[in-house]
Every structure is written in structure tokens, then in C-alpha cells.
Design a protein around this motif. Structure first.
Motif, PDB file in Angstrom:
ATOM      1  N   TYR A  28       0.817  -1.212   0.000  1.00  0.00           N
ATOM      2  CA  TYR A  28       0.000   0.000   0.000  1.00  0.00           C
ATOM      3  C   TYR A  28       0.848   1.258   0.000  1.00  0.00           C
ATOM      4  O   TYR A  28       0.480   2.259  -0.621  1.00  0.00           O
ATOM      5  CB  TYR A  28      -0.960   0.006   1.193  1.00  0.00           C
ATOM      6  N   SER A  29       2.003   1.229   0.655  1.00  0.00           N
ATOM      7  CA  SER A  29       2.836   2.441   0.694  1.00  0.00           C
ATOM      8  C   SER A  29       3.273   2.857  -0.708  1.00  0.00           C
ATOM      9  O   SER A  29       3.269   4.049  -1.029  1.00  0.00           O
ATOM     10  CB  SER A  29       4.044   2.250   1.608  1.00  0.00           C
ATOM     11  N   PHE A  32       0.177   4.207  -2.510  1.00  0.00           N
ATOM     12  CA  PHE A  32      -0.147   5.530  -1.992  1.00  0.00           C
ATOM     13  C   PHE A  32       0.760   6.587  -2.596  1.00  0.00           C
ATOM     14  O   PHE A  32       0.303   7.655  -2.999  1.00  0.00           O
ATOM     15  CB  PHE A  32      -0.030   5.543  -0.458  1.00  0.00           C
ATOM     16  N   ALA A  33       2.058   6.287  -2.688  1.00  0.00           N
ATOM     17  CA  ALA A  33       3.016   7.246  -3.236  1.00  0.00           C
ATOM     18  C   ALA A  33       2.732   7.545  -4.713  1.00  0.00           C
ATOM     19  O   ALA A  33       2.943   8.664  -5.176  1.00  0.00           O
ATOM     20  CB  ALA A  33       4.438   6.717  -3.069  1.00  0.00           C
ATOM     21  N   GLN A  34       2.234   6.554  -5.441  1.00  0.00           N
ATOM     22  CA  GLN A  34       2.011   6.716  -6.882  1.00  0.00           C
ATOM     23  C   GLN A  34       0.591   7.161  -7.230  1.00  0.00           C
ATOM     24  O   GLN A  34       0.374   7.750  -8.284  1.00  0.00           O
ATOM     25  CB  GLN A  34       2.302   5.397  -7.602  1.00  0.00           C
ATOM     26  N   GLN A  35      -0.382   6.858  -6.391  1.00  0.00           N
ATOM     27  CA  GLN A  35      -1.792   7.107  -6.714  1.00  0.00           C
ATOM     28  C   GLN A  35      -2.519   7.864  -5.600  1.00  0.00           C
ATOM     29  O   GLN A  35      -3.630   7.508  -5.213  1.00  0.00           O
ATOM     30  CB  GLN A  35      -2.510   5.773  -6.974  1.00  0.00           C
ATOM     31  N   LEU A  36      -1.912   8.912  -5.105  1.00  0.00           N
ATOM     32  CA  LEU A  36      -2.470   9.661  -3.975  1.00  0.00           C
ATOM     33  C   LEU A  36      -3.922  10.078  -4.218  1.00  0.00           C
ATOM     34  O   LEU A  36      -4.753  10.012  -3.306  1.00  0.00           O
ATOM     35  CB  LEU A  36      -1.610  10.889  -3.678  1.00  0.00           C
ATOM     36  N   ALA A  37      -4.263  10.480  -5.429  1.00  0.00           N
ATOM     37  CA  ALA A  37      -5.619  10.955  -5.717  1.00  0.00           C
ATOM     38  C   ALA A  37      -6.673   9.871  -5.498  1.00  0.00           C
ATOM     39  O   ALA A  37      -7.845  10.181  -5.267  1.00  0.00           O
ATOM     40  CB  ALA A  37      -5.695  11.469  -7.149  1.00  0.00           C
ATOM     41  N   CYS A  39      -6.604   7.659  -3.023  1.00  0.00           N
ATOM     42  CA  CYS A  39      -6.565   7.229  -1.617  1.00  0.00           C
ATOM     43  C   CYS A  39      -7.378   8.153  -0.724  1.00  0.00           C
ATOM     44  O   CYS A  39      -7.274   9.371  -0.807  1.00  0.00           O
ATOM     45  CB  CYS A  39      -5.113   7.183  -1.128  1.00  0.00           C
ATOM     46  N   ARG A  42      -6.241  11.029   2.521  1.00  0.00           N
ATOM     47  CA  ARG A  42      -5.000  11.342   1.805  1.00  0.00           C
ATOM     48  C   ARG A  42      -3.867  11.577   2.793  1.00  0.00           C
ATOM     49  O   ARG A  42      -3.156  12.570   2.740  1.00  0.00           O
ATOM     50  CB  ARG A  42      -5.204  12.542   0.899  1.00  0.00           C
ATOM     51  N   ALA A  43      -3.720  10.638   3.667  1.00  0.00           N
ATOM     52  CA  ALA A  43      -2.634  10.647   4.653  1.00  0.00           C
ATOM     53  C   ALA A  43      -2.187   9.210   4.814  1.00  0.00           C
ATOM     54  O   ALA A  43      -3.013   8.298   4.792  1.00  0.00           O
ATOM     55  CB  ALA A  43      -3.116  11.211   5.979  1.00  0.00           C
ATOM     56  N   TYR A  44      -0.889   8.995   4.936  1.00  0.00           N
ATOM     57  CA  TYR A  44      -0.369   7.636   5.059  1.00  0.00           C
ATOM     58  C   TYR A  44       0.378   7.499   6.372  1.00  0.00           C
ATOM     59  O   TYR A  44       1.191   8.338   6.732  1.00  0.00           O
ATOM     60  CB  TYR A  44       0.572   7.312   3.894  1.00  0.00           C
TER      61      TYR A  44
END
Length: 75
Positions: A28-29, A32-37, A39, A42-44
Motif C-alpha cells: 500500500y505504501s 499511496f506514493a504513486q496514486q495519492l488521488a 486514496c 489522503r494521509a499515510y
């Protein structure tokens, strides 16, 4: 996970609790880094974040099979 889902739903075949599964290359990390929009939120927060250590331990305990719990913590 799929075989456990099939086992739990054996009497209701082909029903599943999780009919669609996604495997994320890099976890998931990386997603998340590649597809933030995509998620929400929008916080990891990394799984091993010290602020959530107690919650991680509780989830790990809940995920153990009952027999393993008895071996670790006999009644």
C-alpha cells in the motif's frame, strides 16, 4: 485469503465475503506514493508507526488462531 473465504462460505458456494481481491506491487505504501488521488484519507501512516503500536498488537492478537492463543496464554 481466498481459500479461507471459500472455507467460510462452503455451504453458500459460490458466495464470498471478499469477491474481489487486489494485490499491490510494493504494498500500500508504494500505491499511496504513486496514486495519492485515489486514496482516502489522503494521509499515510506506516504500519510500524510507534503511535499505533498498541493497535497493531491488538490486531495481531485477534488474527491468531484460537489454538495458538491457548498455547501462548494457557488458561
Amino acid at each position: 485469503l481466498r481459500s479461507e473465504d471459500r472455507r467460510l462460505n462452503a455451504c453458500q458456494y459460490p458466495a464470498l465475503f471478499f469477491p474481489t481481491l487486489y494485490l499491490l506491487r510494493g504494498g500500500y505504501s508504494a500505491f499511496f506514493a504513486q496514486q495519492l488521488a485515489m486514496c482516502v484519507p489522503r494521509a499515510y501512516c506506516p504500519m510500524l508507526e510507534p503511535a499505533h503500536h498498541a493497535e497493531l498488537l491488538a490486531c495481531e492478537r485477534a488474527a491468531r488462531p484460537v489454538t495458538a492463543q491457548r498455547l501462548v496464554h494457557p488458561a
